[in-house]
Scaffold this active site. Structure first.
Site, PDB file in Angstrom:
ATOM      1  CB  SER A 105      -0.945  -0.047   1.201  1.00 13.12           C
ATOM      2  OG  SER A 105      -1.934   0.935   1.103  1.00 13.12           O
ATOM      3  CG  HIS A 161      -5.772  -2.271   0.331  1.00 13.58           C
ATOM      4  ND1 HIS A 161      -4.935  -1.932  -0.710  1.00 13.58           N
ATOM      5  CD2 HIS A 161      -5.165  -1.795   1.444  1.00 13.58           C
ATOM      6  CE1 HIS A 161      -3.885  -1.279  -0.255  1.00 13.58           C
ATOM      7  NE2 HIS A 161      -4.001  -1.187   1.058  1.00 13.58           N
TER       8      HIS A 161
END
Length: 655
Positions: A509, A627
């Site tokens: 990320s 995610h």
């Protein structure tokens, strides 16, 4: 395999066409990348050995700390062969995502029992979308009471006494919902362009509403006995717009406790009368070298006097101390099992001398500990269900100097007895005030067991040293994060832990942005890199995923000054033809609604076109995953592939 630009006339952004995930050209490109990865992955030595070891370590399972409501306790527990943790009431399963969806694609995002323990608001999402759907279930029968309520995305929930209604957040708006009534009849309490948080006192009388922005939040308190739940009279705990993060809560003793970084970057605890919530006085002052992270009030007839249990993070390592509740004076330290992390400090709503919390470190799976203030003991409340023997490792905490002379913390993990330069992974994050805290990792341990070194750099932009550390690595100071990471790599080499030919970089990320920036600024420092769900195109990050909500962290391309700063480090735009880039693996998840997979696609295409290095540039794509939390089986396969890739290009033998 090389993929030249499809649009040679768009020199600044030749792979913009890869932003459209549904375009036929993108499908053709992605299918080719899938074939390239599958073919390459089959050749990775040690892949099967890594898979077996990661699977073994994952079989330890996990347990969560209990939440007490009424006569019941609630907790999550994942068994040795389960993909997801199961929600339990007392010791009986209440909601099992593994039974709801045997594919592993459904995740229990959050859960909150009512004050009496009879009803439970649960939030589920599917396929990695993180778009939570809320349901209300009966905790006795497990039966559905009502739902679905769409658009909640990790919504906080505050139940009113009796379980007949609750506050929640939907689509950036705070609502009051009456159980058994249509969602269309919910009452709007507050709305705006903010991320809303909710909390309440243990008896449900006091409601806290917060509106969070990038580096601050506005906070209000309401006495529901005074105003009623439909129109709560919200009074500001601090003046709107004050540059601080603040979390208030009314305790059982009637005092308002306020955790805040106002004039205290490492956080302090203040108290006030809830009738005048803005009139604080300090109870536990800031420790300038350790961030205050939580507290619990301990009371009851078993104690001579009420006490305060306070948790802190010193360079992301947890500490625990006992204080006098009346004066805030520190009485003594509470020794934890090791250099680890602890979760929220939980107590019974009615009070008492006990606190429960989770503990983990680099070799210990999530375990529940119980602190008893009556005798000062800290004991194991519940262990994870599977026993796994970890490798014997040594933890070395160190400081190193960054480019501007700033001292940065780093933790280096290695197998006991090993010396000399070895294959190493340097891991970092450096954003949003998030700290790299010690935790049991089925990714790190196999690397250490094989003789590798694993280093975690607490670079600026994270929260390792409080809010000032975060501020020093965001917006116009973002380059500090990259400088810190590059200096960490240089330090590992200079101090003899590894060499540039044995060093891999890894991040996820915002950490993927960190690694992508590092390899485009100093490619010769690394032999390999893994960028998982990364941000790479900083000129267009705001246009997809949750990018628009990160403008305060990075800046906005709409501002010419910000745009110049973004373009100065944007990894995608810094790729240069002929540069000798390290072997690079980019991982993407098609269900990711937070960081658009287009970032990894564009970066992969640019690196494949540009690199003159001998190592491959490959993209690993996974469907029906997002995610956030993933199934254990998905996480096992991902960890094994990352390990095998990094081992192959740093010289570590996994088998």
């Amino acid at each position: 395999m090389i993929y030249p630009p499809a649009d040679r006339h768009n020199g600044d952004d030749p792979y913009q066409w890869l932003e459209d995930a549904h375009a036929p050209a993108t499908h053709v490109w992605s299918d080719a990348q899938d074939e390239l990865w599958d073919t390459y992955a089959e050749t990775l030595p040690g892949r099967e050995a890594a898979l077996a070891r990661v699977r073994e370590l994952s079989s330890a399972g996990m347990v969560g700390a209990p939440v007490w409501r009424g006569s019941h306790s609630f907790h999550v527990r994942r068994g040795t062969r389960e993909n997801h943790a199961v929600l339990h009431r007392d010791n009986a399963p209440l909601l099992d995502p593994n039974l709801l969806d045997p594919t592993g694609a459904t995740v229990l995002d959050d859960w909150q029992p009512d004050l009496e323990g009879r009803l439970m608001a649960v939030q589920l999402s599917r396929g990695g979308s993180e778009r939570s759907v809320m349901y209300v279930v009966d905790t006795g029968s497990g039966g559905l009471v009502e739902g679905p309520i769409e658009g909640c995305r990790y919504s906080p929930v505050v139940w009113l006494p009796g379980g007949g209604a609750f506050y929640y957040v939907r689509s950036r708006e705070v609502w009051l919902h009456r159980v058994g009534t249509p969602v269309a009849e919910d009452l709007s309490i507050m709305a705006g362009d903010a991320s809303y948080g909710l909390a309440s006192s243990a008896d449900g009388r006091w409601l806290v509403v917060s509106a969070a922005y990038a580096t601050r939040n506005d906070v209000w308190l309401a006495d529901l006995d005074e105003s009623g739940p439909e129109r709560p009279r919200l009074r500001a705990v601090l003046e709107s717009g004050t540059p601080a993060r603040t979390a208030p809560c009314v305790g059982r003793d009637g005092r308002l406790y306020v955790v805040t970084d106002l004039e205290a970057p490492c956080v302090r605890l203040c108290v006030a009368d809830p009738a005048t919530p803005g009139d604080w006085h300090e109870l536990v002052p800031e420790d300038p070298e350790a961030v205050l992270s939580g507290y619990a009030v301990l009371d009851g007839p078993a104690l001579e006097r009420p006490l305060l249990l306070v948790s802190r993070l010193r360079d992301a390592v947890a500490e625990l101390a006992l204080h006098d509740l009346a004066t805030g004076v520190r009485l003594r330290e509470v020794d934890l099992p090791g250099l680890g992390s602890i979760g929220n400090l939980g107590t019974r709503p009615e009070g008492g001398h006990e606190a429960w919390f989770t503990y983990t470190d680099h070799v210990t799976p999530s375990t529940v500990l119980r602190f008893d203030a009556a005798d000062g003991s800290l004991t194991v409340w519940e262990e994870p269900p599977g026993a796994v023997k970890p490798p014997d490792i040594v933890t070395t905490r160190m400081e190193y100097a960054s480019a501007d002379g700033t001292s940065v913390p780093m933790v280096v993990l290695s197998r006991s007895g090993d010396t000399g330069p070895r294959p190493a992974i340097l891991y970092g994050y450096g954003g949003f005030g998030k700290s790299l805290a010690p935790a049991y990792s089925t990714y790190i341990l196999p690397w250490l067991a094989a003789g590798g070194v694993f280093a975690l750099a607490g670079v600026r932009g994270g929260g390792e040293r409080g809010e000032s550390w975060h501020q020093a690595g965001r917006r116009e100071l973002k380059q500090n994060s990259f400088d810190d990471f590059l200096a960490a790599a240089e330090t590992l080499i200079e101090r003899g832990w590894t060499t540039s030919e044995q060093l891999g970089a890894c991040g996820e990320s915002n950490g993927g942005l960190l690694v992508a920036a590092a390899i485009t600024q100093r490619p010769s420092l690394f032999a390999a890199a893994v960028c998982s769900a990364p941000l790479t195109d900083m000129a267009r990050y705001e246009l997809s995923g949750m990018g628009a909500s990160w403008r305060a962290e990075y800046g906005t391309a709409a501002d010419p000054v910000d745009l110049r700063r973004l373009m100065a480090y944007s990894p995608y735009h810094r790729v240069r033809a002929g540069a000798r880039y390290p072997a690079t693996l980019l991982t993407v998840f098609d269900g990711d609604t937070r960081v658009d997979p287009m970032h990894a696609r564009k970066m992969c295409a640019a690196l494949q076109w540009a690199t003159s290095g001998p190592g491959p540039v490959v993209l690993r794509r996974e469907e029906h995953v997002g995610h956030g939390e993933r199934s254990v089986s998905s996480g096992v396969r991902l960890a094994a592939d990352l390990l095998a890739f990094l081992a192959a290009h740093t010289g570590l033998r996994l088998s």
